[in-house]
Design a protein around this motif. Structure first.
Motif, short mmCIF file in Angstrom:
data_model
loop_
_atom_site.label_atom_id
_atom_site.label_comp_id
_atom_site.label_asym_id
_atom_site.label_seq_id
_atom_site.Cartn_x
_atom_site.Cartn_y
_atom_site.Cartn_z
N THR A 34 0.71 -1.08 -0.08
CA THR A 34 -0.08 0.06 -0.07
C THR A 34 0.71 1.26 0.01
O THR A 34 0.82 2.13 -0.81
N LEU A 35 2.02 1.20 0.94
CA LEU A 35 2.72 2.39 0.74
C LEU A 35 3.46 2.50 -0.48
O LEU A 35 3.60 3.82 -0.95
N ALA A 36 3.90 1.60 -1.14
CA ALA A 36 4.60 1.59 -2.39
C ALA A 36 3.42 2.32 -3.42
O ALA A 36 3.82 3.14 -4.28
N ARG A 37 2.28 1.94 -3.41
CA ARG A 37 1.42 2.59 -4.40
C ARG A 37 1.14 4.12 -3.92
O ARG A 37 0.81 4.78 -4.80
N VAL A 38 0.93 4.27 -2.67
CA VAL A 38 0.93 5.61 -2.29
C VAL A 38 2.13 6.59 -2.90
O VAL A 38 1.85 7.64 -3.27
N ILE A 39 3.55 5.95 -2.62
CA ILE A 39 4.36 6.83 -3.12
C ILE A 39 4.34 6.85 -4.75
O ILE A 39 4.78 7.80 -5.31
N SER A 40 3.94 5.84 -5.51
CA SER A 40 3.88 5.91 -6.60
C SER A 40 3.18 7.01 -7.29
O SER A 40 2.93 7.65 -8.23
N ASN A 41 1.74 7.17 -6.74
CA ASN A 41 0.59 7.94 -6.93
C ASN A 41 1.38 9.34 -6.47
O ASN A 41 0.92 10.34 -7.36
N PHE A 42 2.01 9.71 -5.45
CA PHE A 42 2.59 10.80 -5.32
C PHE A 42 3.28 11.37 -6.40
O PHE A 42 3.36 12.47 -6.89
N TYR A 43 4.24 10.42 -7.06
CA TYR A 43 5.18 10.98 -8.21
C TYR A 43 4.29 11.19 -9.19
O TYR A 43 4.58 12.11 -9.95
N LYS A 44 3.20 10.35 -9.45
CA LYS A 44 2.24 10.90 -10.67
C LYS A 44 1.51 12.09 -10.48
O LYS A 44 1.64 13.02 -11.39
N ARG A 45 1.36 12.46 -9.19
CA ARG A 45 0.73 13.84 -8.89
C ARG A 45 1.49 14.99 -8.98
O ARG A 45 1.50 16.03 -9.70
N VAL A 46 2.84 14.71 -8.72
CA VAL A 46 4.14 15.67 -8.79
C VAL A 46 4.42 15.91 -10.46
O VAL A 46 4.44 17.13 -10.80
N GLU A 47 4.22 14.89 -11.16
CA GLU A 47 4.59 15.08 -12.88
C GLU A 47 3.26 15.72 -13.00
O GLU A 47 3.49 16.74 -14.09
N CYS A 48 2.03 15.72 -12.62
CA CYS A 48 0.81 16.36 -13.16
C CYS A 48 1.24 17.72 -12.63
O CYS A 48 0.65 18.68 -13.66
N CYS A 49 1.57 18.12 -11.66
CA CYS A 49 1.73 19.52 -11.12
C CYS A 49 2.81 20.13 -12.05
O CYS A 49 2.51 21.37 -12.50
N HIS A 50 3.91 19.41 -12.10
CA HIS A 50 4.89 20.08 -13.19
C HIS A 50 4.50 20.33 -14.50
O HIS A 50 4.66 21.34 -15.22
N ALA A 51 3.71 19.31 -15.18
CA ALA A 51 3.04 19.45 -16.38
C ALA A 51 2.16 20.65 -16.40
O ALA A 51 1.97 21.44 -17.65
N ALA A 52 1.73 21.09 -15.36
CA ALA A 52 0.61 22.32 -15.36
C ALA A 52 1.34 23.47 -15.11
O ALA A 52 1.00 24.62 -14.60
N ASP A 53 2.89 23.56 -14.98
CA ASP A 53 3.83 24.61 -14.79
C ASP A 53 3.50 24.94 -13.28
O ASP A 53 3.44 26.18 -13.12
N ASP A 54 3.50 23.94 -12.41
CA ASP A 54 3.42 24.26 -10.90
C ASP A 54 2.28 24.75 -10.68
O ASP A 54 2.12 25.35 -9.65
N GLY A 55 1.37 24.83 -11.47
CA GLY A 55 -0.06 25.31 -11.17
C GLY A 55 -1.07 24.34 -10.82
O GLY A 55 -0.65 23.24 -10.67
N HIS A 56 -2.51 24.84 -10.89
CA HIS A 56 -3.63 24.16 -10.80
C HIS A 56 -3.65 22.87 -11.84
O HIS A 56 -3.33 23.13 -12.88
N PHE A 57 -4.06 21.73 -11.33
CA PHE A 57 -4.32 20.52 -12.19
C PHE A 57 -5.63 19.98 -11.80
O PHE A 57 -5.93 19.75 -10.97
N GLU A 58 -6.48 19.62 -13.00
CA GLU A 58 -7.60 18.93 -12.88
C GLU A 58 -7.43 17.33 -12.70
O GLU A 58 -8.22 16.53 -12.41
N LYS A 59 -6.33 16.91 -13.62
CA LYS A 59 -6.19 15.52 -13.62
C LYS A 59 -6.33 14.57 -12.45
O LYS A 59 -5.34 14.90 -11.53
N HIS A 60 -6.96 13.63 -12.10
CA HIS A 60 -7.04 12.90 -11.03
C HIS A 60 -6.12 11.62 -11.28
O HIS A 60 -6.22 11.08 -12.29
N VAL A 61 -5.21 11.37 -10.31
CA VAL A 61 -4.29 10.26 -10.47
C VAL A 61 -4.75 9.17 -9.70
O VAL A 61 -5.44 9.47 -8.61
#
Length: 114
Positions: free
Chosen positions: A87-114
């Motif tokens: 479970t912790l591994a999945r949470v960390i993987s999801n965290f990285y996906k969220r950071v990538e979404c934030c970065h893709a949004a130029d560190d701004g708001h993003f709607e994509k749910h991961v």
């Protein structure tokens, strides 16, 4: 980890510096200590405690009736200790996906749910 102005006092930052020697992620901390990492304020999409831990613990704790503070403490400890490494591994993987979404949004708001 901090997420906003209520915890951003000089005393708190000094204590964090003393305890963690600059290994702190907190809003405004780098400006105070010259170390650590900036954390965007009020960013639950990036905070594993907000998007996973609190809900998980609450669901486990309140699955049974709690009658006193000792039972509550025991239920919280039990819930946290019940989190397995997969479970912790999945949470960390999801965290990285969220950071990538934030970065893709130029560190701004993003709607994509991961």
């Amino acid at each position: 980890m901090q997420d906003g102005p209520p915890h951003r006092t000089r005393d708190v930052f000094d204590l964090l510096q003393q305890k963690y020697n600059g290994r702190v992620i907190a809003y405004g901390y780098p400006n105070h200590a010259g170390a650590g990492l900036e954390w965007p304020p009020y960013s639950p999409d990036l905070n594993p405690c907000d998007y996973f831990l609190w809900g998980y613990v609450k669901d486990k704790v309140y699955a049974t009736q709690i009658d006193n503070i000792e039972q509550l403490k025991a239920a919280i400890y039990s819930a946290i200790n019940s989190i397995d490494s997969n479970t912790l591994a999945r949470v960390i993987s999801n965290f990285y996906k969220r950071v990538e979404c934030c970065h893709a949004a130029d560190d701004g708001h993003f709607e994509k749910h991961v």
